[in-house]
Enzyme design. Structure first.
Site, short mmCIF file in Angstrom:
data_model
loop_
_atom_site.label_atom_id
_atom_site.label_comp_id
_atom_site.label_asym_id
_atom_site.label_seq_id
_atom_site.Cartn_x
_atom_site.Cartn_y
_atom_site.Cartn_z
N CYS A 140 -0.72 0.93 0.84
CA CYS A 140 -0.31 1.41 -0.49
C CYS A 140 -0.64 0.30 -1.48
CB CYS A 140 1.19 1.73 -0.52
SG CYS A 140 1.77 2.30 -2.14
N GLY A 182 -5.85 5.27 -3.91
CA GLY A 182 -6.61 6.40 -4.43
C GLY A 182 -7.58 5.98 -5.52
N HIS A 236 -8.83 9.09 2.29
CA HIS A 236 -8.89 9.77 0.99
C HIS A 236 -10.08 10.71 0.94
CE1 HIS A 236 -5.95 7.18 -1.18
NE2 HIS A 236 -6.29 6.33 -0.22
N GLU A 246 -0.60 12.70 -2.99
CA GLU A 246 -0.50 11.72 -1.91
C GLU A 246 0.05 12.36 -0.64
OE1 GLU A 246 0.63 7.66 -2.27
OE2 GLU A 246 0.90 7.86 -4.45
N CYS A 286 -1.76 5.99 -7.77
CA CYS A 286 -2.03 5.67 -6.36
C CYS A 286 -3.10 4.59 -6.35
CB CYS A 286 -2.51 6.91 -5.61
SG CYS A 286 -2.95 6.59 -3.87
#
Length: 295
Positions: A89, A233, A172, A221, A230
């Protein structure tokens, strides 16, 4: 650099003592941070879901547990609000990096995660830069259920097609669209997340290339739903866009919560720069967990 081994985790209990916590966020992607470096904080999925409930608990997108590490300044364990554990994260890495740097007085710290080893450094105006490591593009590294070119996947859902795929410590899929705000994200995000093509589920981004140095992105997410930002992301979006020739290797990614500066450098590592904010601190009383008995 080899990825350090993860610390052991033993779920199934709740604390019998007041449990201190810190509420933090990175551009609105919010976290409850627990410190387990001196005493373990073993919470099972049901306890994490209760704590993450925005009506009955504190509420968060992810719960972050700081644990000891013999390979880095600390190990960062990450659980989504649904109780599932994930590898990485980016926004949390900035927050934990800020906490550790404040604690140690150093201007850089190392963080061990299931998704790999990270380094966070302090920057101008309180911003934090995190070395997010090298992106991975092989279909097995995403992972996908079958062999496919990850620059442009042979995949479509609800009229959105030809996304790119990248693993930046977690998986992703990035769709490039004309208008990111027009995407019915709450409707299609969970369906793409759980599509059989993605055996470990997937984070879903919809990106609008404004120009070669600016991209507007929204995210669904994995295990958390729509979030305001994110970090991984944003890194994945920049890498996917650059691979397709849609953007430079350094660009501002504008999220619902604000901008992140992402650079895919010549050394093949991705650097993410943005804020880390502490909202408040508190304690969770032992009586809080009684709700689990009636849930």
């Amino acid at each position: 650099m080899d990825t350090p081994a993860a610390a052991p985790y033993n779920p199934g209990m709740v604390p019998a003592r007041p449990l201190p916590f810190i509420k933090m966020h990175g551009l609105g992607n919010d976290f409850v941070v627990l410190d387990a470096r001196e005493q373990p904080v073993p919470l099972d999925a049901a306890a994490i879901r209760l704590l993450g409930d925005r009506r009955r608990g504190i509420g968060f997108d992810q719960m972050i547990t700081i644990e000891p590490s013999d390979k880095a300044d600390a190990f960062m364990r990450i659980h989504n609000a649904d109780g599932s554990e994930v590898e990485s994260c980016g926004n949390a890495a900035r927050c934990i990096g800020a906490l550790l740097m404040r604690e140690t007085g150093h201007d850089s710290v190392s963080i061990d995660t299931l998704g790999g080893w990270l380094e966070a450094k302090s920057g101008a105006e309180g911003r934090i830069t995190v070395d997010m490591g090298e992106p991975r593009f092989d279909w097995q590294a995403i992972p996908l259920a079958r062999a496919m070119d990850t620059v442009t996947l042979d995949y479509a859902h609800a009229g959105y097609d030809r996304p790119g795929a990248v693993n930046v410590g977690n998986p992703h899929v990035v769709f490039f669209v004309a208008d990111a705000l027009a995407v019915p994200l709450a409707e299609i995000g969970p369906k793409i997340e759980c599509d059989p093509l993605f055996p470990q589920r997937i984070n879903v981004e919809f990106a609008q290339v404004v120009d070669r140095s600016h991209i507007r992105m929204r995210v669904w997410e994995r295990g958390a739903g729509i979030t305001r930002a994110c970090g991984t992301g944003a890194c994945a979006t920049l890498a996917a866009a650059a691979r397709r020739g849609l953007a430079e290797r350094k660009a501002e990614i504008m999220l619902d919560g604000g901008p992140l500066l992402i650079e895919w450098a010549a050394n093949n590592r991705i650097y993410m720069t943005g804020p880390a904010t502490e909202a408040f601190r508190g304690e969770i009383p032992p009586s809080f967990w009684a709700a689990l008995e009636t849930a």
